[in-house]
Design a protein around this motif. Structure first.
Motif, mmCIF file in Angstrom:
data_model
loop_
_atom_site.group_PDB
_atom_site.id
_atom_site.type_symbol
_atom_site.label_atom_id
_atom_site.label_comp_id
_atom_site.label_asym_id
_atom_site.label_seq_id
_atom_site.Cartn_x
_atom_site.Cartn_y
_atom_site.Cartn_z
ATOM 1 N N UNK A 37 0.844 -1.171 0.000
ATOM 2 C CA UNK A 37 0.000 0.000 0.000
ATOM 3 C C UNK A 37 0.891 1.237 0.000
ATOM 4 N N UNK A 38 0.624 2.116 -0.953
ATOM 5 C CA UNK A 38 1.343 3.378 -1.029
ATOM 6 C C UNK A 38 0.316 4.494 -1.170
ATOM 7 N N UNK A 39 0.519 5.576 -0.419
ATOM 8 C CA UNK A 39 -0.348 6.734 -0.546
ATOM 9 C C UNK A 39 0.317 7.756 -1.445
ATOM 10 N N UNK A 40 -0.469 8.288 -2.375
ATOM 11 C CA UNK A 40 -0.003 9.328 -3.285
ATOM 12 C C UNK A 40 -0.850 10.574 -3.079
ATOM 13 N N UNK A 41 -0.194 11.717 -2.958
ATOM 14 C CA UNK A 41 -0.891 12.990 -2.830
ATOM 15 C C UNK A 41 -0.858 13.685 -4.185
ATOM 16 N N UNK A 42 -2.033 14.043 -4.685
ATOM 17 C CA UNK A 42 -2.121 14.847 -5.902
ATOM 18 C C UNK A 42 -1.817 16.287 -5.519
ATOM 19 N N UNK A 43 -0.758 16.832 -6.097
ATOM 20 C CA UNK A 43 -0.327 18.205 -5.830
ATOM 21 C C UNK A 43 -0.548 19.025 -7.098
ATOM 22 N N UNK A 44 -1.142 20.226 -6.948
ATOM 23 C CA UNK A 44 -1.377 21.075 -8.118
ATOM 24 C C UNK A 44 -0.819 22.474 -7.888
ATOM 25 N N UNK A 45 -0.538 23.152 -8.974
ATOM 26 C CA UNK A 45 -0.210 24.574 -8.943
ATOM 27 C C UNK A 45 -0.596 25.163 -10.285
ATOM 28 N N UNK A 46 -0.677 26.474 -10.341
ATOM 29 C CA UNK A 46 -1.040 27.187 -11.561
ATOM 30 C C UNK A 46 -0.673 28.650 -11.369
ATOM 31 N N UNK A 47 -0.663 29.377 -12.448
ATOM 32 C CA UNK A 47 -0.501 30.824 -12.365
ATOM 33 C C UNK A 47 -1.900 31.414 -12.213
ATOM 34 N N UNK A 48 -2.171 32.015 -11.063
ATOM 35 C CA UNK A 48 -3.461 32.649 -10.794
ATOM 36 C C UNK A 48 -3.303 34.160 -10.894
ATOM 37 N N UNK A 49 -4.096 34.769 -11.749
ATOM 38 C CA UNK A 49 -4.086 36.225 -11.892
ATOM 39 C C UNK A 49 -5.375 36.773 -11.290
ATOM 40 N N UNK A 50 -5.245 37.513 -10.184
ATOM 41 C CA UNK A 50 -6.372 38.124 -9.475
ATOM 42 C C UNK A 50 -7.381 37.095 -8.972
ATOM 43 N N UNK A 51 -6.941 35.855 -8.775
ATOM 44 C CA UNK A 51 -7.795 34.781 -8.264
ATOM 45 C C UNK A 51 -7.103 34.085 -7.106
ATOM 46 N N UNK A 52 -7.917 33.438 -6.259
ATOM 47 C CA UNK A 52 -7.398 32.622 -5.170
ATOM 48 C C UNK A 52 -8.341 31.446 -4.948
ATOM 49 N N UNK A 53 -7.909 30.505 -4.130
ATOM 50 C CA UNK A 53 -8.709 29.351 -3.712
ATOM 51 C C UNK A 53 -9.235 28.497 -4.867
ATOM 52 N N UNK A 54 -8.341 28.115 -5.772
ATOM 53 C CA UNK A 54 -8.705 27.200 -6.850
ATOM 54 C C UNK A 54 -8.879 25.807 -6.257
ATOM 55 N N UNK A 55 -10.057 25.215 -6.516
ATOM 56 C CA UNK A 55 -10.383 23.900 -5.970
ATOM 57 C C UNK A 55 -11.578 23.322 -6.733
ATOM 58 N N UNK A 56 -11.869 22.031 -6.533
ATOM 59 C CA UNK A 56 -13.093 21.481 -7.122
ATOM 60 C C UNK A 56 -14.310 22.275 -6.661
ATOM 61 N N UNK A 57 -15.350 22.300 -7.492
ATOM 62 C CA UNK A 57 -16.535 23.133 -7.266
ATOM 63 C C UNK A 57 -17.098 23.035 -5.846
ATOM 64 N N UNK A 58 -17.211 21.854 -5.306
ATOM 65 C CA UNK A 58 -17.788 21.670 -3.974
ATOM 66 C C UNK A 58 -16.742 21.577 -2.875
ATOM 67 N N UNK A 59 -15.529 22.016 -3.132
ATOM 68 C CA UNK A 59 -14.444 21.913 -2.159
ATOM 69 C C UNK A 59 -13.569 20.708 -2.468
ATOM 70 N N UNK A 60 -12.488 20.590 -1.730
ATOM 71 C CA UNK A 60 -11.523 19.512 -2.002
ATOM 72 C C UNK A 60 -12.105 18.123 -1.781
ATOM 73 N N UNK A 61 -13.142 18.017 -0.956
ATOM 74 C CA UNK A 61 -13.786 16.723 -0.703
ATOM 75 C C UNK A 61 -15.155 16.627 -1.373
ATOM 76 N N UNK A 62 -15.330 17.318 -2.495
ATOM 77 C CA UNK A 62 -16.576 17.300 -3.251
ATOM 78 C C UNK A 62 -16.873 15.866 -3.698
ATOM 79 N N UNK A 63 -17.986 15.265 -3.232
ATOM 80 C CA UNK A 63 -18.272 13.871 -3.593
ATOM 81 C C UNK A 63 -18.589 13.690 -5.073
ATOM 82 N N UNK A 64 -18.983 14.760 -5.757
ATOM 83 C CA UNK A 64 -19.348 14.668 -7.167
ATOM 84 C C UNK A 64 -18.194 14.968 -8.122
ATOM 85 N N UNK A 65 -17.085 15.491 -7.603
ATOM 86 C CA UNK A 65 -15.972 15.860 -8.480
ATOM 87 C C UNK A 65 -15.256 14.607 -8.970
#
Length: 166
Positions: free
Chosen positions: A1-29
């Motif tokens: 068993x190995x755990x993998x963390x999905x790590x993301x980054x991007x260039x955000x211009x005048x934006x913050x808090x990029x995440x799935x629509x319902x939050x990081x634990x969105x059951x529908x994402x």
């Protein structure tokens, strides 16, 4: 068993808090990525889709997973289970410093996740407080205008990686 963390980054211009629509634990994402067999090294031709609300019983086991499939090359079974509560949104300051943020953790048995695909279903907030819902990142960027803040907003240079977590 190995755990993998999905790590993301991007260039955000005048934006913050990029995440799935319902939050990081969105059951529908739906998280989409390819999987690499831990036995033979074969990488799946198509992206695999997993989401929190869909679980499958694992044969010959008492457990369940968000993905259960056989490798098309060697026939070995593999599972991927999502672990909630480990992710957070990508903030403006993290973006400016080029830091990656953890989005979701995956417990992988027999598979390794590779090549995450940015698609639709994201949200972000302008620095002035305007919420942009249902952002589609499948083209690799997003550009809009914030009427309230009277400035352009943009997401570009999307990057992701899977890191082993102990």
């Amino acid at each position: 068993m190995v755990n993998y963390m999905l790590m993301i980054t991007a260039d955000l211009e005048n934006l913050t808090d990029l995440q799935p629509h319902g939050g990081c634990n969105d059951p529908d994402f739906t998280f989409m990525f390819k999987v690499k067999c831990g036995n033979c090294g074969e990488i799946s031709q198509k992206e695999t889709c997993v989401c929190l609300k869909e679980t499958f019983s694992v044969p010959r086991s008492k457990g369940s997973a968000h993905l259960f499939q056989k490798c098309k090359l060697c026939g070995r079974d593999g599972t991927v289970a999502m672990i909630e509560g480990k992710g957070q949104p990508l903030t403006y300051s993290q973006s400016q410093s080029g830091k990656y943020t953890p989005l979701m953790m995956f417990d992988c048995r027999g598979y390794e996740p590779v090549d995450f695909v940015f698609a639709n279903g994201w949200k972000a907030e302008s620095l002035e407080g305007t919420v942009f819902d249902d952002i589609d990142l499948s083209s690799g960027e997003f550009a809009e205008y914030d009427e309230k803040g009277q400035c352009p907003v943009m997401i570009s240079n999307l990057r992701s990686t899977f890191s082993v977590v102990k």
